[in-house]
Enzyme design. Structure first.
Site, PDB file in Angstrom:
ATOM      1  N   ALA A   1      -7.519  -6.206 -14.065  1.00  0.00           N
ATOM      2  CA  ALA A   1      -8.090  -5.431 -15.156  1.00  0.00           C
ATOM      3  C   ALA A   1      -7.299  -5.784 -16.409  1.00  0.00           C
ATOM      4  O   ALA A   1      -6.151  -6.234 -16.325  1.00  0.00           O
ATOM      5  CB  ALA A   1      -7.974  -3.948 -14.844  1.00  0.00           C
TER       6      ALA A   1
ATOM      7  N   GLY B   1      -7.317  -5.988 -10.168  1.00  0.00           N
ATOM      8  CA  GLY B   1      -8.774  -5.890 -10.142  1.00  0.00           C
ATOM      9  C   GLY B   1      -9.455  -7.155  -9.648  1.00  0.00           C
ATOM     10  O   GLY B   1     -10.586  -7.115  -9.160  1.00  0.00           O
TER      11      GLY B   1
ATOM     12  N   GLU C   1      -9.300  -6.922  -5.974  1.00  0.00           N
ATOM     13  CA  GLU C   1     -10.244  -5.854  -5.609  1.00  0.00           C
ATOM     14  C   GLU C   1     -11.690  -6.334  -5.724  1.00  0.00           C
ATOM     15  O   GLU C   1     -12.541  -5.971  -4.916  1.00  0.00           O
ATOM     16  CB  GLU C   1      -9.999  -4.630  -6.497  1.00  0.00           C
ATOM     17  CG  GLU C   1      -8.668  -3.949  -6.171  1.00  0.00           C
ATOM     18  CD  GLU C   1      -8.246  -2.943  -7.222  1.00  0.00           C
ATOM     19  OE1 GLU C   1      -8.149  -3.327  -8.410  1.00  0.00           O
ATOM     20  OE2 GLU C   1      -8.020  -1.774  -6.877  1.00  0.00           O
TER      21      GLU C   1
ATOM     22  N   GLU D   1      -0.140  -3.427  -9.308  1.00  0.00           N
ATOM     23  CA  GLU D   1      -0.248  -2.168 -10.068  1.00  0.00           C
ATOM     24  C   GLU D   1       1.003  -1.291 -10.025  1.00  0.00           C
ATOM     25  O   GLU D   1       1.374  -0.689 -11.033  1.00  0.00           O
ATOM     26  CB  GLU D   1      -1.451  -1.350  -9.578  1.00  0.00           C
ATOM     27  CG  GLU D   1      -2.800  -1.917  -9.990  1.00  0.00           C
ATOM     28  CD  GLU D   1      -3.337  -2.945  -9.013  1.00  0.00           C
ATOM     29  OE1 GLU D   1      -2.571  -3.392  -8.121  1.00  0.00           O
ATOM     30  OE2 GLU D   1      -4.511  -3.312  -9.127  1.00  0.00           O
TER      31      GLU D   1
END
Ligand code: DAK
Length: 264
Positions: free
Chosen positions: A63, A108, A111, A131
């Site tokens: 992200a 992300g 993911e 993260e």
């Protein structure tokens, strides 16, 4: 679509996340474009989808940290929901989705690959959930899908340590199904997608739904789900022709023919 390129090759759709200057990091715009690109896929014409990243260095480097850095609690939750909605749409897309991971798949990005049905990668791929080193938790399904894919112990280790792993380790722990030299990755992804696309579309779709839905419930309910989806294939053109072809072959091997499955 601004940050997404989409093309088709026969029955295979290829969706490329195209923000190479930021290593294809996912900001709100990329997520919105990805959402729209998934909605625009013609599911009558495409039987398998490949997702990859633009450039030769990164699938998706996570992200967008710049965008996330100033979010409030409420905005953080909203951003997480935006990503989760798109990833869930991908996970429940009726056709199989292959992540062709061509470099960094961090946060992300990892993911995103986990919301695909199958992951293959290039030798330069790097996976990780960094993260906890950034003061957050994985927010696009990582705490849930990683454990379901590689097992709880290994998922916890990757998330708690925030350590990246290379392609060979990703293969060893079952995060990816195969590792290829960089220049071969897309050919191999297309070969795999084409093999899937040559099978009866309704059977492939029903199998995906049976596996995905069955994993969410207890085994008795899961078996019922399979029964219903199994039953739904009968009386279809593909079931009738697929089985007739086998019986012709038994009768006289010379009569075997290639079955061009339809969507029926
Ligand atoms: N976000 C924004 N920009 C990024 C980025 C990212 N994740 N990753 C790379 N970039 C940008 C860099 O800032 C740089 O931009 P310029 O400086 O050129 O403008 C450009 O891409 C090239 O990157 P580098 O110069 O750093 O390239 P290197 O080859 O040296 O390093 C790297 C590559 C991938 C090792 C490094 O860029 C890196 O460590 N990137 C960050 C990787 C990372 O930590 N990713 C995980 C992000 S956290 C949630 C929702 C979602 C999430 C969590 C919670 N909720 C709301 C609950 C998800 C979190 C994440 O994904």
């Amino acid at each position: 679509m601004g940050f997404i390129q989409y093309e088709t090759d026969g029955f295979v759709g290829i969706l490329t996340i195209d923000r190479p200057k930021a290593l294809n990091a996912l900001n709100s715009e990329v997520l919105a474009d990805l959402d729209a690109a998934i909605d625009a896929i013609d599911l009558d014409a495409v039987r398998a989808l490949i997702i990859t990243g633009s450039g030769d260095k990164s699938f998706v480097a996570g992200a967008d940290i710049g965008e996330m850095s100033t979010l409030t609690k409420a905005q953080g939750e909203e951003f997480g929901k935006k990503g989760n909605d798109v990833f869930r749409k991908l996970e429940t897309l009726p056709i199989p989705v292959i992540a062709a991971v061509n470099g960094f798949a961090l946060g992300g990005g990892c993911e995103l690959s986990l919301s695909c049905d199958i992951r293959i990668c290039s030798e330069n791929a790097v996976f990780g959930q960094p993260e906890t080193g950034l003061g957050i938790t994985p927010g696009f399904g990582g705490t849930q899908r990683l454990a379901r894919t590689i097992g709880v112990g290994m998922a916890k280790q990757l998330i708690y340590t925030a350590k990246n792993i290379k392609a060979d380790e990703a293969y060893r722990i079952g995060l990816v199904n195969n590792v290829y030299p960089v220049e071969q990755l897309m050919d191999e992804a297309k070969k795999l997608a084409s093999t899937i696309a040559a099978n009866a579309p309704i059977s492939v779709r029903a199998s995906k739904k049976a596996i995905n839905d069955g994993l969410q419930v207890d085994i008795d309910k899961a078996i019922e789900i399979e029964e219903k989806l199994f039953g739904s294939c009968f009386e279809s053109e593909d079931q009738i022709e697929g089985m007739a072809n086998f019986l012709r072959k038994k009768d006289d091997p010379a009569k075997v023919k290639h079955v061009a499955f339809k969507n029926a």
